[in-house]
Write an enzyme that holds these catalytic residues in place. Sequence first.
Site, PDB file in Angstrom:
ATOM      1  N   GLU A 233       1.879 -14.399   2.134  1.00  0.00           N
ATOM      2  CA  GLU A 233       1.816 -13.180   1.323  1.00  0.00           C
ATOM      3  C   GLU A 233       2.135 -12.006   2.239  1.00  0.00           C
ATOM      4  O   GLU A 233       1.502 -11.844   3.292  1.00  0.00           O
ATOM      5  CB  GLU A 233       0.440 -12.964   0.679  1.00  0.00           C
TER       6      GLU A 233
ATOM      7  N   GLU B 157      -0.103  -8.364   7.141  1.00  0.00           N
ATOM      8  CA  GLU B 157      -0.582  -7.029   6.777  1.00  0.00           C
ATOM      9  C   GLU B 157      -0.298  -6.076   7.928  1.00  0.00           C
ATOM     10  O   GLU B 157      -0.511  -6.407   9.089  1.00  0.00           O
ATOM     11  CB  GLU B 157      -2.087  -7.083   6.455  1.00  0.00           C
TER      12      GLU B 157
ATOM     13  N   ASP C 150       4.541  -5.412  10.848  1.00  0.00           N
ATOM     14  CA  ASP C 150       5.399  -4.865   9.807  1.00  0.00           C
ATOM     15  C   ASP C 150       6.375  -5.961   9.392  1.00  0.00           C
ATOM     16  O   ASP C 150       7.041  -6.558  10.243  1.00  0.00           O
ATOM     17  CB  ASP C 150       6.158  -3.651  10.356  1.00  0.00           C
TER      18      ASP C 150
ATOM     19  N   ASP D 245       3.740  -1.578  -2.019  1.00  0.00           N
ATOM     20  CA  ASP D 245       3.820  -0.110  -2.028  1.00  0.00           C
ATOM     21  C   ASP D 245       5.128   0.333  -2.690  1.00  0.00           C
ATOM     22  O   ASP D 245       6.188  -0.216  -2.388  1.00  0.00           O
ATOM     23  CB  ASP D 245       3.749   0.431  -0.593  1.00  0.00           C
TER      24      ASP D 245
ATOM     25  N   ASP E 282       1.962  -3.664 -11.288  1.00  0.00           N
ATOM     26  CA  ASP E 282       1.795  -2.933 -12.553  1.00  0.00           C
ATOM     27  C   ASP E 282       2.727  -1.726 -12.571  1.00  0.00           C
ATOM     28  O   ASP E 282       2.713  -0.967 -13.527  1.00  0.00           O
ATOM     29  CB  ASP E 282       0.339  -2.464 -12.719  1.00  0.00           C
TER      30      ASP E 282
HETATM   31  N1  SAM Z   1      -1.504  -7.496  -2.065  1.00  0.00           N
HETATM   32  C1  SAM Z   1      -2.763  -6.783  -2.187  1.00  0.00           C
HETATM   33  C2  SAM Z   1      -3.211  -6.729  -3.622  1.00  0.00           C
HETATM   34  O1  SAM Z   1      -2.415  -7.025  -4.518  1.00  0.00           O
HETATM   35  O2  SAM Z   1      -4.390  -6.425  -3.865  1.00  0.00           O
HETATM   36  C3  SAM Z   1      -2.665  -5.389  -1.556  1.00  0.00           C
HETATM   37  C4  SAM Z   1      -1.746  -4.426  -2.240  1.00  0.00           C
HETATM   38  S1  SAM Z   1      -1.587  -2.875  -1.356  1.00  0.00           S
HETATM   39  C5  SAM Z   1      -1.030  -1.768  -2.570  1.00  0.00           C
HETATM   40  C6  SAM Z   1      -0.113  -3.136  -0.406  1.00  0.00           C
HETATM   41  C7  SAM Z   1      -0.388  -3.618   0.999  1.00  0.00           C
HETATM   42  O3  SAM Z   1       0.843  -3.939   1.623  1.00  0.00           O
HETATM   43  C8  SAM Z   1      -1.076  -2.587   1.885  1.00  0.00           C
HETATM   44  O4  SAM Z   1      -2.234  -3.162   2.470  1.00  0.00           O
HETATM   45  C9  SAM Z   1      -0.018  -2.241   2.936  1.00  0.00           C
HETATM   46  O5  SAM Z   1      -0.566  -1.905   4.184  1.00  0.00           O
HETATM   47  C10 SAM Z   1       0.800  -3.511   2.979  1.00  0.00           C
HETATM   48  N2  SAM Z   1       2.196  -3.317   3.426  1.00  0.00           N
HETATM   49  C11 SAM Z   1       3.070  -2.417   2.921  1.00  0.00           C
HETATM   50  N3  SAM Z   1       4.255  -2.491   3.559  1.00  0.00           N
HETATM   51  C12 SAM Z   1       4.112  -3.473   4.490  1.00  0.00           C
HETATM   52  C13 SAM Z   1       4.990  -4.015   5.459  1.00  0.00           C
HETATM   53  N4  SAM Z   1       6.236  -3.551   5.632  1.00  0.00           N
HETATM   54  N5  SAM Z   1       4.537  -5.017   6.245  1.00  0.00           N
HETATM   55  C14 SAM Z   1       3.268  -5.487   6.104  1.00  0.00           C
HETATM   56  N6  SAM Z   1       2.387  -5.002   5.198  1.00  0.00           N
HETATM   57  C15 SAM Z   1       2.804  -4.006   4.391  1.00  0.00           C
END
Ligand code: SAM
Length: 212
Positions: A43, A68, A95, A117, A153
């Site tokens: 994930e 993450e 990242d 995001d 969503d």
């Molecule tokens: N997947 C989880 C959920 O559905 O509850 C978390 C959703 S949260 C809105 C998005 C997560 O993706 C954040 O914790 C953010 O730090 C991580 N994220 C965003 N861009 C990323 C990237 N390029 N590499 C790793 N993590 C990333």
Amino acid sequence: MRLRNITGSREVIGDSRFVVHEPNEQKGNWQSLFGNSNPIRIEIGMGKGKFLHTLAKMNPDVNYIGIEKYSSVLLRAIQKMEQEELPNLLFIRMDAEEIEDVFAPGEVDKIYLNFSDPWPKDRHAKRRLPSRQFLGRYNNILKKDGRLEFKTDNRELFDFAVAELPEAGWQTEAITYDLHHEEEMLIGNVMTEYEEKFSSMGNPICKYIIYR
Ligand code: SAM
């Protein structure tokens, strides 16, 4: 998901045996690291890790890796593992732009993106996890008949993600704009933290399953 900076989270992560600290060194070697030949599912943007922790518990014959970017969020996933340790779940703090440095071609069986995001500004489109740039990276690490599943969503992000598919050479196996009212696609659905939050507010959840 941006939690406030939690003091000491980097230290906790640095010491955690649930985190793979030099993931590049495991490229092509992930099954050996888990000590089996089970498929590897990841994930990207795992957040606090509820979704993967649940899946890993349900499917002991699958290896899961949560990726993450932020320490403060990853810390929560580590705390969950400390409460209930699972042998088939590991975490990487990185990242996802560097994902091809960490997994060999075809090494990954399935990729999950959940509530990624949105990066709403056009000039940031390539940072969106379902963008064509990221699909190109996933193309290089996912096995030939592997699948990518995306839930959100955010209708604008989902429409963008769907429009990226032909550009990047992917096809849709299944798609819904209201997962929680789509009986067939809902079978076996594991809710993420964001999914629980936004579906309880009445937001429809979009999902696709894609392949190439
Ligand atoms: N997947 C989880 C959920 O559905 O509850 C978390 C959703 S949260 C809105 C998005 C997560 O993706 C954040 O914790 C953010 O730090 C991580 N994220 C965003 N861009 C990323 C990237 N390029 N590499 C790793 N993590 C990333």
